[in-house]
Design a protein around this motif. Structure first.
Motif, PDB file in Angstrom:
ATOM      1  N   ALA A 174      -3.628   5.354  -1.964  1.00  0.00           N
ATOM      2  CA  ALA A 174      -2.955   6.606  -2.319  1.00  0.00           C
ATOM      3  C   ALA A 174      -2.244   6.533  -3.668  1.00  0.00           C
ATOM      4  O   ALA A 174      -2.208   7.497  -4.422  1.00  0.00           O
ATOM      5  N   GLY A 175      -1.671   5.377  -3.990  1.00  0.00           N
ATOM      6  CA  GLY A 175      -0.893   5.305  -5.224  1.00  0.00           C
ATOM      7  C   GLY A 175      -1.699   4.979  -6.458  1.00  0.00           C
ATOM      8  O   GLY A 175      -1.199   5.087  -7.576  1.00  0.00           O
ATOM      9  N   GLY A 176      -2.968   4.602  -6.299  1.00  0.00           N
ATOM     10  CA  GLY A 176      -3.772   4.179  -7.428  1.00  0.00           C
ATOM     11  C   GLY A 176      -3.957   5.225  -8.501  1.00  0.00           C
ATOM     12  O   GLY A 176      -3.637   4.981  -9.675  1.00  0.00           O
ATOM     13  N   PRO A 177      -4.491   6.408  -8.183  1.00  0.00           N
ATOM     14  CA  PRO A 177      -4.682   7.438  -9.210  1.00  0.00           C
ATOM     15  C   PRO A 177      -3.385   7.836  -9.905  1.00  0.00           C
ATOM     16  O   PRO A 177      -3.354   8.030 -11.114  1.00  0.00           O
ATOM     17  N   ALA A 178      -2.320   7.942  -9.149  1.00  0.00           N
ATOM     18  CA  ALA A 178      -1.041   8.331  -9.739  1.00  0.00           C
ATOM     19  C   ALA A 178      -0.572   7.287 -10.742  1.00  0.00           C
ATOM     20  O   ALA A 178      -0.085   7.619 -11.831  1.00  0.00           O
ATOM     21  N   ARG A 179      -0.734   6.024 -10.395  1.00  0.00           N
ATOM     22  CA  ARG A 179      -0.308   4.964 -11.323  1.00  0.00           C
ATOM     23  C   ARG A 179      -1.118   4.999 -12.612  1.00  0.00           C
ATOM     24  O   ARG A 179      -0.598   4.758 -13.697  1.00  0.00           O
ATOM     25  N   LEU A 180      -2.408   5.326 -12.492  1.00  0.00           N
ATOM     26  CA  LEU A 180      -3.249   5.413 -13.677  1.00  0.00           C
ATOM     27  C   LEU A 180      -2.791   6.541 -14.606  1.00  0.00           C
ATOM     28  O   LEU A 180      -2.734   6.377 -15.825  1.00  0.00           O
ATOM     29  N   HIS A 181      -2.471   7.693 -14.020  1.00  0.00           N
ATOM     30  CA  HIS A 181      -2.017   8.827 -14.834  1.00  0.00           C
ATOM     31  C   HIS A 181      -0.652   8.539 -15.451  1.00  0.00           C
ATOM     32  O   HIS A 181      -0.402   8.913 -16.605  1.00  0.00           O
ATOM     33  N   GLU A 182       0.220   7.891 -14.708  1.00  0.00           N
ATOM     34  CA  GLU A 182       1.529   7.540 -15.263  1.00  0.00           C
ATOM     35  C   GLU A 182       1.375   6.533 -16.401  1.00  0.00           C
ATOM     36  O   GLU A 182       2.045   6.637 -17.432  1.00  0.00           O
ATOM     37  N   GLN A 183       0.471   5.567 -16.227  1.00  0.00           N
ATOM     38  CA  GLN A 183       0.252   4.593 -17.282  1.00  0.00           C
ATOM     39  C   GLN A 183      -0.325   5.260 -18.530  1.00  0.00           C
ATOM     40  O   GLN A 183       0.027   4.895 -19.665  1.00  0.00           O
ATOM     41  N   HIS A 184      -1.187   6.247 -18.331  1.00  0.00           N
ATOM     42  CA  HIS A 184      -1.724   7.001 -19.472  1.00  0.00           C
ATOM     43  C   HIS A 184      -0.586   7.681 -20.234  1.00  0.00           C
ATOM     44  O   HIS A 184      -0.586   7.718 -21.474  1.00  0.00           O
ATOM     45  N   ALA A 185       0.394   8.219 -19.491  1.00  0.00           N
ATOM     46  CA  ALA A 185       1.543   8.856 -20.132  1.00  0.00           C
ATOM     47  C   ALA A 185       2.369   7.840 -20.906  1.00  0.00           C
ATOM     48  O   ALA A 185       2.830   8.103 -22.027  1.00  0.00           O
ATOM     49  N   VAL A 186       2.559   6.659 -20.338  1.00  0.00           N
ATOM     50  CA  VAL A 186       3.299   5.596 -21.022  1.00  0.00           C
ATOM     51  C   VAL A 186       2.582   5.202 -22.314  1.00  0.00           C
ATOM     52  O   VAL A 186       3.205   5.044 -23.377  1.00  0.00           O
ATOM     53  N   ASP A 187       1.259   5.064 -22.232  1.00  0.00           N
ATOM     54  CA  ASP A 187       0.479   4.696 -23.420  1.00  0.00           C
ATOM     55  C   ASP A 187       0.569   5.779 -24.496  1.00  0.00           C
ATOM     56  O   ASP A 187       0.622   5.478 -25.694  1.00  0.00           O
ATOM     57  N   ALA A 188       0.556   7.055 -24.073  1.00  0.00           N
ATOM     58  CA  ALA A 188       0.656   8.160 -25.031  1.00  0.00           C
ATOM     59  C   ALA A 188       1.982   8.113 -25.782  1.00  0.00           C
ATOM     60  O   ALA A 188       2.037   8.353 -26.995  1.00  0.00           O
ATOM     61  N   LEU A 189       3.055   7.790 -25.071  1.00  0.00           N
ATOM     62  CA  LEU A 189       4.363   7.680 -25.721  1.00  0.00           C
ATOM     63  C   LEU A 189       4.377   6.535 -26.731  1.00  0.00           C
ATOM     64  O   LEU A 189       4.902   6.681 -27.841  1.00  0.00           O
ATOM     65  N   GLU A 190       3.816   5.417 -26.351  1.00  0.00           N
ATOM     66  CA  GLU A 190       3.803   4.272 -27.266  1.00  0.00           C
ATOM     67  C   GLU A 190       3.031   4.604 -28.538  1.00  0.00           C
ATOM     68  O   GLU A 190       3.433   4.237 -29.647  1.00  0.00           O
ATOM     69  N   THR A 191       1.905   5.288 -28.396  1.00  0.00           N
ATOM     70  CA  THR A 191       1.117   5.667 -29.561  1.00  0.00           C
ATOM     71  C   THR A 191       1.892   6.626 -30.460  1.00  0.00           C
ATOM     72  O   THR A 191       1.903   6.488 -31.692  1.00  0.00           O
ATOM     73  N   ALA A 192       2.538   7.618 -29.848  1.00  0.00           N
ATOM     74  CA  ALA A 192       3.282   8.615 -30.627  1.00  0.00           C
ATOM     75  C   ALA A 192       4.459   7.998 -31.363  1.00  0.00           C
ATOM     76  O   ALA A 192       4.832   8.457 -32.452  1.00  0.00           O
TER      77      ALA A 192
END
Length: 290
Positions: A202-220
């Motif tokens: 259950a938590g797998g997809p959510a963790r992936l989307h949250e990690q994508h958000a973290v990566d987006a912040l780091e890039t910005a």
């Protein structure tokens, strides 16, 4: 020659609040202030300014409006150089044109209490979608007075495509100029079709989307200067709701706006529309070339 800060004035309470805010900003930046009134109507329809000028509203003319706004700005910031212009044109057309030669464009909301006070007027919304320079819509503080930043916090929204150098440069500079913390916010959601009832998955997809958000912040934030304090925040939810919530204790909320092919000028998406309508603090819209 320094480009001016241009503020659209119309005599409304929201417009006068924008004049206050623009005068403060001109003083902060060391720039001249240009007050522009544009309308195809000869007379002003409103109460507050008419009372201040001791005239019936039907006798208030464009010259009265800009003169009163100039006096107000001069009382607030005596050291700021002020110029005025009255133009018999559609205000949307005039302000978009003025934005070509401005460091910053400032407007009010034009709301008048109740639901109208919560929503953005058509002029500001249209100009926000087409301005050639950063534009700030002065929202919040419904006592009709602009107030200096008091939260020490500037918020910038980071979207799905974080490569927005103009927006981030503007955000870094605004935080530095105000001595404020810059909070970069990225909203994320896990689509319903990616969820599962299996307890181990259950938590797998959510963790992936949250990690994508973290990566987006780091890039910005990879070009963040050392002299600006930056906070990163990822929040699960609709971007509009998350950013409006972040505006409640911020001095300024910054959004990027991209030009779309085959459209005239800047086109605002649903998130920007929602934030401009409902933010509790001033909102800056920064044009971002594709």
């Amino acid at each position: 020659m320094d480009l001016p800060i241009v503020v659209g004035v119309d005599g409304s309470e929201a417009g006068l609040r924008a004049v206050d805010w623009a005068a403060d900003e001109a003083d902060l930046r060391g720039l001249p202030l240009r007050l522009v009134y544009a309308s195809l109507w000869e007379r002003y329809e409103g109460e507050a300014l008419a009372e201040d000028l001791h005239k019936p509203s039907e006798q208030v003319r464009a010259e009265d409006i800009v003169a009163a706004a100039a006096r107000r700005a001069a009382r607030r910031r005596a050291d700021v150089k002020i110029s005025t212009e009255v133009l018999p044109e559609e205000p949307e057309y005039t302000l978009v044109r003025e934005s070509r030669g401005a460091a910053l464009l400032v407007t009010g909301t034009r709301g008048r209490g109740g639901l109208a006070g919560a929503l953005l007027g058509s002029v500001s919304l249209t100009v926000a979608g087409h301005a050639h320079c950063p534009m700030i819509v002065v929202r919040g503080d419904q006592d009709d007075r602009a107030r200096p930043g008091r939260h020490g916090r500037v918020v910038v929204g980071v979207g799905d495509t974080p490569a927005a150098p103009a927006t981030m440069r503007f955000a870094f500079e605004e935080a530095r100029r105000r001595g404020a913390v810059l909070e970069a916010v990225r909203a994320w959601r896990c689509p319903a079709h990616e969820t599962t009832d299996h307890p181990q998955l259950a938590g797998g997809p959510a963790r992936l989307h949250e990690q994508h958000a973290v990566d987006a912040l780091e890039t910005a934030l990879k070009e963040a200067p050392d002299d600006v304090v930056v906070r990163r925040r990822t929040v699960e939810g609709h971007a509009r709701t998350v950013l409006v919530g972040a505006s409640r204790d911020a001095d300024l909320l910054i959004l990027g706006a991209r030009r779309r092919p085959r459209h005239f000028g800047l086109q605002l998406g649903r998130v920007a529309h929602g934030v401009l309508h409902h933010s509790d603090c001033p909102v800056a819209v920064v044009p971002e070339p594709v």
